[in-house]
Design a protein around this motif. Structure first.
Motif, PDB file in Angstrom:
ATOM      1  N   SER A 258     108.909  14.293  48.096  1.00 29.56           N
ATOM      2  CA  SER A 258     109.592  13.669  49.231  1.00 29.56           C
ATOM      3  C   SER A 258     111.001  14.239  49.385  1.00 29.56           C
ATOM      4  CB  SER A 258     109.683  12.157  49.019  1.00 29.56           C
ATOM      5  OG  SER A 258     110.600  11.869  47.974  1.00 29.56           O
ATOM      6  N   PRO A 259     111.569  14.154  50.584  1.00 29.99           N
ATOM      7  CA  PRO A 259     112.969  14.558  50.755  1.00 29.99           C
ATOM      8  C   PRO A 259     113.913  13.817  49.822  1.00 29.99           C
ATOM      9  CG  PRO A 259     111.907  14.382  52.889  1.00 29.99           C
ATOM     10  CD  PRO A 259     110.918  13.864  51.884  1.00 29.99           C
ATOM     11  N   GLY A 279     109.964   9.012  63.614  1.00 23.77           N
ATOM     12  CA  GLY A 279     108.897   9.595  64.409  1.00 23.77           C
ATOM     13  C   GLY A 279     108.990  11.111  64.452  1.00 23.77           C
ATOM     14  N   HIS A 280     108.323  11.684  65.455  1.00 21.06           N
ATOM     15  CA  HIS A 280     108.359  13.133  65.661  1.00 21.06           C
ATOM     16  C   HIS A 280     109.572  13.460  66.527  1.00 21.06           C
ATOM     17  CE1 HIS A 280     104.495  14.284  63.861  1.00 21.06           C
ATOM     18  NE2 HIS A 280     104.037  13.113  64.298  1.00 21.06           N
ATOM     19  N   ALA A 281     110.499  14.207  65.982  1.00 17.97           N
ATOM     20  CA  ALA A 281     111.752  14.510  66.687  1.00 17.97           C
ATOM     21  C   ALA A 281     111.951  16.025  66.754  1.00 17.97           C
ATOM     22  CB  ALA A 281     112.940  13.854  65.975  1.00 17.97           C
ATOM     23  N   ASN A 282     112.799  16.465  67.700  1.00 18.32           N
ATOM     24  CA  ASN A 282     113.151  17.879  67.818  1.00 18.32           C
ATOM     25  C   ASN A 282     114.675  18.006  67.841  1.00 18.32           C
ATOM     26  OD1 ASN A 282     113.915  17.057  70.401  1.00 18.32           O
ATOM     27  ND2 ASN A 282     112.061  17.855  71.356  1.00 18.32           N
ATOM     28  N   GLU A 283     115.149  19.207  68.104  1.00 13.02           N
ATOM     29  CA  GLU A 283     116.598  19.434  68.060  1.00 13.02           C
ATOM     30  C   GLU A 283     117.338  18.561  69.070  1.00 13.02           C
ATOM     31  OE1 GLU A 283     119.836  23.132  68.206  1.00 13.02           O
ATOM     32  OE2 GLU A 283     117.701  23.518  68.567  1.00 13.02           O
ATOM     33  N   ILE A 304     110.979  22.343  60.726  1.00 13.65           N
ATOM     34  CA  ILE A 304     111.163  20.884  60.740  1.00 13.65           C
ATOM     35  C   ILE A 304     110.066  20.240  59.893  1.00 13.65           C
ATOM     36  CG2 ILE A 304     111.034  18.851  62.225  1.00 13.65           C
ATOM     37  CD1 ILE A 304     112.409  20.418  64.397  1.00 13.65           C
ATOM     38  N   PHE A 305     110.439  19.245  59.092  1.00 13.98           N
ATOM     39  CA  PHE A 305     109.486  18.577  58.196  1.00 13.98           C
ATOM     40  C   PHE A 305     109.180  17.176  58.714  1.00 13.98           C
ATOM     41  CE2 PHE A 305     112.310  21.253  55.535  1.00 13.98           C
ATOM     42  CZ  PHE A 305     111.385  22.229  55.204  1.00 13.98           C
ATOM     43  N   PHE A 306     107.897  16.817  58.716  1.00 13.07           N
ATOM     44  CA  PHE A 306     107.487  15.456  59.074  1.00 13.07           C
ATOM     45  C   PHE A 306     106.904  14.826  57.827  1.00 13.07           C
ATOM     46  CE2 PHE A 306     104.546  12.282  60.859  1.00 13.07           C
ATOM     47  CZ  PHE A 306     105.454  11.574  61.639  1.00 13.07           C
ATOM     48  N   PHE A 307     107.536  13.749  57.355  1.00 16.69           N
ATOM     49  CA  PHE A 307     107.125  13.117  56.094  1.00 16.69           C
ATOM     50  C   PHE A 307     107.189  11.606  56.237  1.00 16.69           C
ATOM     51  CE2 PHE A 307     107.532  11.581  51.781  1.00 16.69           C
ATOM     52  CZ  PHE A 307     106.712  12.421  51.047  1.00 16.69           C
ATOM     53  N   ASP A 308     106.053  10.962  56.012  1.00 12.87           N
ATOM     54  CA  ASP A 308     105.983   9.498  55.985  1.00 12.87           C
ATOM     55  C   ASP A 308     106.584   8.874  57.257  1.00 12.87           C
ATOM     56  OD1 ASP A 308     105.248   7.103  54.866  1.00 12.87           O
ATOM     57  OD2 ASP A 308     107.094   6.867  53.706  1.00 12.87           O
ATOM     58  N   GLY A 309     106.182   9.415  58.426  1.00 10.58           N
ATOM     59  CA  GLY A 309     106.603   8.845  59.702  1.00 10.58           C
ATOM     60  C   GLY A 309     108.013   9.208  60.140  1.00 10.58           C
ATOM     61  N   THR A 310     108.649  10.131  59.446  1.00 13.38           N
ATOM     62  CA  THR A 310     110.038  10.506  59.748  1.00 13.38           C
ATOM     63  C   THR A 310     110.163  12.026  59.814  1.00 13.38           C
ATOM     64  OG1 THR A 310     110.851   8.550  58.599  1.00 13.38           O
ATOM     65  CG2 THR A 310     112.437  10.317  58.970  1.00 13.38           C
ATOM     66  N   THR A 311     111.001  12.497  60.727  1.00 13.58           N
ATOM     67  CA  THR A 311     111.277  13.933  60.841  1.00 13.58           C
ATOM     68  C   THR A 311     112.549  14.255  60.059  1.00 13.58           C
ATOM     69  OG1 THR A 311     110.245  14.083  63.015  1.00 13.58           O
ATOM     70  CG2 THR A 311     111.775  15.841  62.409  1.00 13.58           C
TER      71      THR A 311
END
Length: 419
Positions: A258-259, A279-283, A304-311
């Motif tokens: 995990s981060p 959620g899924h986020a971008n710049e 970009i990393f998506f982990f456990d519902g977070t970007t």
């Protein structure tokens, strides 16, 4: 060269206009447009505007239209003329001489004024460091000041002078022609670099830019070390330190770390190692969360990393303890013994191993030599593939393609050294 419009009944010429006849002003229109798209008149060399109408020297009654810096830490003087570039070469040379001793601190001050004048809250030093890809330590501009002259027309006297000057030592003066064409209510601008001609002078320009890049490295304390990274069967060549960290963190997250675990491992970077958004986020999402702040993080589609519902996004700012951090992330991986990296810097010692009657030699430059019975084996790749198969070494490159001779030769030598 004429500009034509294709229609059903053939070609229709589009009349060449002048900036003056179109009511376009030198500073208010042309300079404003060029500063927003400086790459249009600096093809092939990434360039950033530092200041506009710069004249910060004693007794100055004239000002540089646009003062810039390029990706090799060369200052760049850009002079613009609306319709006739008569004597702009001599004027630009004077400006180049005046700013040739500029220090980075002075450039930061000039850029601060430029940003303030354009209602930007961006930090000037951070913006310049980000552009030059230098996170920490002093920055020294090279001794070379490049010149870009942009105008609708150039006299033969000017072009002759520029061609002559470019042959003298380390001069880099470019002439870029901007020719306006009016179509209904629109103005189209035909921009062409006329000196040096890109096709005819490609080799010469490449040599000069290589020399400039070497001068930049020599005159700066920037750490330009790059690394070849191996993770199991995957090979990632020529990575700067920040991308070495990105590759290792990507692998750790891929393996389920995990981060927060990575933050805990690199304790001194715990506060700013990652930024996160739900959620899924971008710049754009992250910029909206931190308005007015220049975010020095990796935002690429594969970064970009998506982990456990977070970007999560990883910091791009790394300093003297980068390799220490890399070791700590390596220890989080399932098989740290299968992870290694090696500096690609030239000037190292030669390496040599023997296997199955062959001598595999890696020169200081990274070139792989293969010998058998005192004779050079060429091409080396078929034999390297055979040796790799015998040693159970993957011939795959990180993206799934086949490794090249240097990459595969290095793997074989490393395997023999650790056997």
């Amino acid at each position: 060269m004429s500009l034509f419009e294709i229609s059903n009944d053939g070609l229709h010429p589009i009349s060449l206009a002048t900036f003056g006849s179109l009511g376009l002003q030198e500073r208010g229109d042309i300079q404003k447009a060029v500063r927003s798209h400086i790459g249009a008149i600096t093809p092939g060399v990434r360039t950033k505007v530092i200041a506009e109408e710069f004249g910060d020297w004693a007794g100055a009654n004239r000002r540089i239209d646009l003062l810039c810096v390029d990706e090799h830490a060369n200052l760049v003087v850009v002079e613009l003329k609306r319709d006739d570039g008569a004597h702009m070469d001599l004027q630009a040379l004077r400006y180049a001489a005046m700013i040739s001793t500029m220090r980075f601190e002075q450039a930061v001050a000039a850029h601060r004024k430029y940003l303030n004048d354009n209602d930007s809250s961006e930090d000037p030093e951070q913006a310049l460091r980000e552009f030059l890809d230098i996170d920490e330590g002093p920055i020294v501009f090279t001794d070379t000041v490049r010149i870009v002259l942009a105008s609708a027309n150039f006299s033969s006297e000017l072009t002759t002078a520029v061609l002559w000057l470019n042959k003298q030592g380390n001069m880099d003066i470019r002439c870029v022609q901007m020719r306006p064409h009016a179509i209904d209510s629109r103005v189209l601008l035909d921009i062409q670099q006329v000196i040096p001609l890109p096709q005819a002078a490609q080799y010469t320009v490449a040599l000069r830019e290589k020399s400039i890049e070497k001068d930049s490295v020599r005159s700066s304390t920037r750490d330009t070390t790059k690394f070849d990274l191996t993770i199991g069967d995957s090979f990632f060549p020529n990575l700067p330190k920040r991308r070495l960290m990105l590759a290792l963190v990507r692998e750790a997250i891929k393996q389920g770390r995990s981060p927060d675990q990575i933050r805990d491992a690199i304790a001194w970077r715990k506060r700013d190692l990652f930024l996160s958004a739900p959620g899924h986020a971008n710049e754009m999402t992250f910029q909206s969360l931190f308005p007015g702040k220049k975010l020095r993080y990796f935002f690429g589609p594969d970064e970009i990393f998506f982990f456990d519902g977070t970007t999560f996004v990883l910091s791009r700012a790394w300093g003297d303890r980068t390799l220490e951090a890399a070791e700590l992330v390596k220890q989080l991986l399932r098989s740290p013994g299968e992870v290694s990296w090696e500096s690609t810097s030239s000037g190292g010692e030669e390496e040599e191993e023997t296997y199955d009657g062959y001598v595999i030699r890696r020169l200081a430059s990274g070139v792989i030599q293969l010998e058998r019975d005192g004779q050079v084996v060429s091409p080396a790749m078929p034999v390297l593939r055979k040796l790799a198969q015998q040693l159970d070494i993957s011939t795959a490159y990180g993206s799934g393609t086949e490794a090249n001779t240097q990459q595969l030769g290095k793997r074989i030598i490393n395997a023999l050294q650790s056997a």
